[in-house]
Design an enzyme around this catalytic site. Structure first.
Site, PDB file in Angstrom:
ATOM      1  N   THR A 215     -10.783  -0.453   1.500  1.00 29.26           N
ATOM      2  CA  THR A 215     -12.088  -0.990   1.054  1.00 29.26           C
ATOM      3  C   THR A 215     -13.072   0.134   0.747  1.00 29.26           C
ATOM      4  OG1 THR A 215     -13.112  -1.234   3.250  1.00 29.26           O
ATOM      5  CG2 THR A 215     -11.717  -3.040   2.506  1.00 29.26           C
TER       6      THR A 215
ATOM      7  N   CYS B 241     -26.211  -1.755   3.329  1.00 25.64           N
ATOM      8  CA  CYS B 241     -25.994  -2.207   1.952  1.00 25.64           C
ATOM      9  C   CYS B 241     -27.142  -3.077   1.435  1.00 25.64           C
ATOM     10  CB  CYS B 241     -24.696  -2.993   1.858  1.00 25.64           C
ATOM     11  SG  CYS B 241     -23.295  -2.096   2.514  1.00 25.64           S
TER      12      CYS B 241
ATOM     13  N   ASN C  23     -15.839  -0.918  -2.678  1.00 30.90           N
ATOM     14  CA  ASN C  23     -17.176  -1.067  -2.117  1.00 30.90           C
ATOM     15  C   ASN C  23     -18.104   0.018  -2.658  1.00 30.90           C
ATOM     16  OD1 ASN C  23     -19.325  -1.927  -0.592  1.00 30.90           O
ATOM     17  ND2 ASN C  23     -18.310  -1.720   1.399  1.00 30.90           N
TER      18      ASN C  23
ATOM     19  N   GLU D 275     -27.113   4.571   1.420  1.00 33.84           N
ATOM     20  CA  GLU D 275     -26.792   4.896   2.811  1.00 33.84           C
ATOM     21  C   GLU D 275     -25.845   6.089   2.845  1.00 33.84           C
ATOM     22  OE1 GLU D 275     -24.196   2.101   4.946  1.00 33.84           O
ATOM     23  OE2 GLU D 275     -24.325   0.778   3.227  1.00 33.84           O
TER      24      GLU D 275
ATOM     25  N   SER E  22     -25.184  -4.328   6.928  1.00 36.48           N
ATOM     26  CA  SER E  22     -24.789  -4.310   8.340  1.00 36.48           C
ATOM     27  C   SER E  22     -25.921  -3.803   9.213  1.00 36.48           C
ATOM     28  CB  SER E  22     -23.568  -3.419   8.528  1.00 36.48           C
ATOM     29  OG  SER E  22     -22.435  -4.056   7.999  1.00 36.48           O
TER      30      SER E  22
ATOM     31  N   LYS F 103     -15.068 -15.799   0.718  1.00 36.34           N
ATOM     32  CA  LYS F 103     -15.245 -16.357   2.074  1.00 36.34           C
ATOM     33  C   LYS F 103     -16.689 -16.811   2.289  1.00 36.34           C
ATOM     34  CE  LYS F 103     -11.878 -13.708   4.687  1.00 36.34           C
ATOM     35  NZ  LYS F 103     -11.506 -13.585   6.060  1.00 36.34           N
TER      36      LYS F 103
ATOM     37  N   HIS G 164     -23.032  -9.710  -1.749  1.00 37.78           N
ATOM     38  CA  HIS G 164     -22.646  -8.340  -1.428  1.00 37.78           C
ATOM     39  C   HIS G 164     -21.122  -8.331  -1.285  1.00 37.78           C
ATOM     40  CE1 HIS G 164     -21.936  -4.558   0.334  1.00 37.78           C
ATOM     41  NE2 HIS G 164     -21.602  -5.059   1.510  1.00 37.78           N
TER      42      HIS G 164
HETATM   43  N1  CAA Z   1      -0.437 -11.334   1.614  1.00 37.32           N
HETATM   44  C1  CAA Z   1      -1.618 -11.993   1.481  1.00 37.32           C
HETATM   45  N2  CAA Z   1      -2.612 -11.931   2.421  1.00 37.32           N
HETATM   46  C2  CAA Z   1      -2.395 -11.168   3.502  1.00 37.32           C
HETATM   47  C3  CAA Z   1      -1.184 -10.471   3.718  1.00 37.32           C
HETATM   48  C4  CAA Z   1      -0.187 -10.580   2.706  1.00 37.32           C
HETATM   49  N3  CAA Z   1       0.984  -9.928   2.808  1.00 37.32           N
HETATM   50  N4  CAA Z   1      -1.282  -9.812   4.874  1.00 37.32           N
HETATM   51  C5  CAA Z   1      -2.491 -10.093   5.408  1.00 37.32           C
HETATM   52  N5  CAA Z   1      -3.167 -10.902   4.560  1.00 37.32           N
HETATM   53  C6  CAA Z   1      -4.525 -11.423   4.724  1.00 37.32           C
HETATM   54  C7  CAA Z   1      -4.836 -11.868   6.140  1.00 37.32           C
HETATM   55  O1  CAA Z   1      -4.300 -13.153   6.401  1.00 37.32           O
HETATM   56  C8  CAA Z   1      -6.348 -11.847   6.110  1.00 37.32           C
HETATM   57  O2  CAA Z   1      -6.799 -13.014   5.451  1.00 37.32           O
HETATM   58  P1  CAA Z   1      -8.043 -13.850   6.072  1.00 37.32           P
HETATM   59  O3  CAA Z   1      -9.211 -12.914   6.062  1.00 37.32           O
HETATM   60  O4  CAA Z   1      -8.190 -14.999   5.133  1.00 37.32           O
HETATM   61  O5  CAA Z   1      -7.661 -14.209   7.465  1.00 37.32           O
HETATM   62  C9  CAA Z   1      -6.668 -10.666   5.194  1.00 37.32           C
HETATM   63  O6  CAA Z   1      -5.459 -10.352   4.495  1.00 37.32           O
HETATM   64  C10 CAA Z   1      -7.133  -9.407   5.943  1.00 37.32           C
HETATM   65  O7  CAA Z   1      -6.175  -9.066   6.881  1.00 37.32           O
HETATM   66  P2  CAA Z   1      -6.523  -8.839   8.440  1.00 37.32           P
HETATM   67  O8  CAA Z   1      -7.228 -10.020   9.005  1.00 37.32           O
HETATM   68  O9  CAA Z   1      -5.264  -8.386   9.097  1.00 37.32           O
HETATM   69  O10 CAA Z   1      -7.623  -7.718   8.457  1.00 37.32           O
HETATM   70  P3  CAA Z   1      -7.523  -6.141   8.553  1.00 37.32           P
HETATM   71  O11 CAA Z   1      -7.193  -5.729   9.929  1.00 37.32           O
HETATM   72  O12 CAA Z   1      -6.697  -5.587   7.457  1.00 37.32           O
HETATM   73  O13 CAA Z   1      -9.041  -5.739   8.270  1.00 37.32           O
HETATM   74  C11 CAA Z   1     -11.238  -5.736   7.379  1.00 37.32           C
HETATM   75  C12 CAA Z   1      -9.832  -6.324   7.252  1.00 37.32           C
HETATM   76  C13 CAA Z   1     -11.753  -6.050   8.783  1.00 37.32           C
HETATM   77  C14 CAA Z   1     -12.159  -6.387   6.400  1.00 37.32           C
HETATM   78  C15 CAA Z   1     -11.146  -4.226   7.152  1.00 37.32           C
HETATM   79  O14 CAA Z   1     -10.760  -3.969   5.829  1.00 37.32           O
HETATM   80  C16 CAA Z   1     -12.444  -3.502   7.426  1.00 37.32           C
HETATM   81  O15 CAA Z   1     -12.740  -3.137   8.563  1.00 37.32           O
HETATM   82  N6  CAA Z   1     -13.249  -3.261   6.365  1.00 37.32           N
HETATM   83  C17 CAA Z   1     -14.525  -2.543   6.453  1.00 37.32           C
HETATM   84  C18 CAA Z   1     -15.626  -3.421   7.011  1.00 37.32           C
HETATM   85  C19 CAA Z   1     -16.058  -4.478   6.041  1.00 37.32           C
HETATM   86  O16 CAA Z   1     -15.902  -4.373   4.853  1.00 37.32           O
HETATM   87  N7  CAA Z   1     -16.669  -5.548   6.601  1.00 37.32           N
HETATM   88  C20 CAA Z   1     -17.182  -6.602   5.766  1.00 37.32           C
HETATM   89  C21 CAA Z   1     -18.444  -7.190   6.335  1.00 37.32           C
HETATM   90  S1  CAA Z   1     -19.640  -5.878   6.697  1.00 37.32           S
HETATM   91  C22 CAA Z   1     -20.310  -5.508   5.175  1.00 37.32           C
HETATM   92  O17 CAA Z   1     -20.186  -6.237   4.247  1.00 37.32           O
HETATM   93  C23 CAA Z   1     -21.049  -4.207   5.040  1.00 37.32           C
HETATM   94  C24 CAA Z   1     -20.196  -3.266   4.302  1.00 37.32           C
HETATM   95  O18 CAA Z   1     -20.294  -3.133   3.084  1.00 37.32           O
HETATM   96  C25 CAA Z   1     -19.192  -2.505   5.077  1.00 37.32           C
END
Ligand code: CAA
Length: 390
Positions: A155, A114, A279, A82, A312, A245, A236
């Site tokens: 990521t 992906c 990733n 992609e 996605s 998860k 993935h």
């Molecule tokens: N110590 C330990 N854990 C901590 C922490 C700390 N100090 N601070 C935060 N965390 C944890 C949170 O509790 C959370 O855990 P849970 O998921 O178990 O709730 C985790 O860290 C992530 O924190 P946030 O919920 O605050 O999330 P974020 O705002 O940082 O965003 C994300 C995370 C949405 C995945 C972001 O990285 C993102 O947008 N990534 C790109 C999209 C992606 O990868 N999506 C995945 C599905 S889509 C897909 O798979 C296709 C692809 O390849 C993109």
């Protein structure tokens, strides 16, 4: 009479020679490192310099396979990505020349976020079933890029995987039965005019879990295999915690209590490479598969691996791979680990310089101030044509 197997005869991966330690990014973005190490499960991310693209990543991944097995009977090259470099010409055609493959080889590029490497793998298996002497090279390569200072920045990553698909495979037999799920959603996408992806982060993780669960439900309708029939699982991996998860989600759906010891046995070896690469979109599931085969302490012969693909947009698929006897003799474990250990650490400014480097236009050489050890590299663009070295 023995049933004929079709599947992965060889598998090799490659990533860029440079990485950013996420501790540096955490400090810079004033984020507690625990969020990266535990929250998303990442330690480092590979960073592609500007003389690396999906062509060089893919050719570098496939080279060890061609050097080992030769190119005889390779009648197809399916290139999944992609992060393509041309709207018209397949990245695979460049790789075809770099690897000096036979001219009677069908080449095509496939896209669905992906997921597309999974489609390529099954199409390759179906073609081998029609013409059992054929071998098909499947390559998946991507460079994951998000905006600076966004939640998705840690990521990022890049990598490529190459798989040789044949009859009587020496590593993994792939079942034809698959469970699918498709739904038109906007969780992650990259319009043609953008270099970085757009993502609705939380929605994307929710969609991922929903889609893989539906794919598993569909698999249950077409296969007699139950959840307990699988000893290992690969997902993935946009980041390694997503795999954890998804696995917990599917275990709960199947009313299986998952202990830490089971999680370790079923999943963790498959997360190791992703933690330090990041990733790699289309390649991520299959780098996880290599990680499992390279790093699991047990002899996995005869075991069932559940593979869970997600792209996605979205498409998900669940299917089984069975590990063949003596598979370990076929792996590139040592060279994979040597390659990862030999990568050069970037400081923040070097990372930024690679992130900001403008896409080369025609007439320009492609500069990389750091020594790129890769066999194949992008040397320049002349007359709007990409010029590769190697
Ligand atoms: N110590 C330990 N854990 C901590 C922490 C700390 N100090 N601070 C935060 N965390 C944890 C949170 O509790 C959370 O855990 P849970 O998921 O178990 O709730 C985790 O860290 C992530 O924190 P946030 O919920 O605050 O999330 P974020 O705002 O940082 O965003 C994300 C995370 C949405 C995945 C972001 O990285 C993102 O947008 N990534 C790109 C999209 C992606 O990868 N999506 C995945 C599905 S889509 C897909 O798979 C296709 C692809 O390849 C993109």
């Amino acid at each position: 009479m023995h049933a004929t197997h079709i599947g992965i005869d060889q598998i090799s991966f490659y990533t860029a020679n440079f990485y950013l330690d996420l501790a540096i990014l955490a400090k810079r973005n004033q984020i507690d490192i625990g969020k990266y190490h535990f929250g998303i499960g990442q330690e480092k991310m590979s960073v592609a310099p500007h003389d690396e693209d999906v062509v060089t990543l893919g050719a570098n991944a496939a080279l060890p396979i061609i050097e080992k097995t030769g190119k005889e009977n390779i009648t197809g090259l399916f290139f999944a990505t992609e992060t393509g470099i041309d709207q018209s010409k397949s990245a695979g055609v460049y790789v075809h020349r770099l690897l000096n493959l036979n001219s009677n080889c069908r080449v095509v590029e496939l896209k669905q976020a992906c997921y597309s490497a999974t489609a390529a793998l099954h199409m390759a298996c179906a073609l081998v079933a029609r013409n059992p002497n054929d071998k098909i090279l499947v390559i998946a390569a991507d460079i994951a890029r998000y905006d600076l200072n966004s939640a998705a920045e840690p990521t990022q990553g890049c990598g490529a995987v190459a798989m040789l698909i044949s009859q009587n495979p020496r590593i993994l037999s792939i079942d034809p039965q698959v469970g699918n799920y498709t739904e038109d959603v906007m969780d992650f996408w990259r319009p043609n005019y953008r270099k970085t992806a757009l993502v609705d982060g939380k929605f994307s993780t929710d969609m991922y879990l929903k889609a893989v669960c539906h794919a598993w439900q569909n698999y249950q309708n077409i296969s007699p295999l139950q959840w307990q029939d699988f000893q290992h699982f690969c997902y993935h991996l946009p980041f390694s915690r997503m795999g954890v998860k998804a696995h917990r989600h599917l275990c709960a759906y199947n009313q299986q209590n998952l202990s830490e010891a089971q999680l370790e046995r079923q999943l963790n070896a498959g997360l190791l490479y992703n933690r330090v690469i990041g990733n790699s979109y289309t390649a991520a599931l299959y780098i996880s598969l290599v990680s499992l085969l390279d790093n699991h302490p047990d002899d996995l012969t005869g075991r069932n691996i559940g593979l869970c693909s997600y792209g996605s947009g979205c498409v998900a698929e669940f299917f089984r791979a069975v590990v063949m006897p003596d598979y370990r003799q076929q792996l590139f474990t040592q060279s994979h680990q040597k390659m990862l250990a030999a990568r050069e650490a970037l400081d923040y400014d070097q990372y930024l310089a690679m992130w900001h480097y403008p896409d080369p236009q025609t007439g320009e050489a492609v500069e990389n101030p750091l020594a790129n050890q890769a066999r194949f590299r992008l040397a320049g663009i002349d007359g709007h044509q990409r010029r590769y070295q190697g």
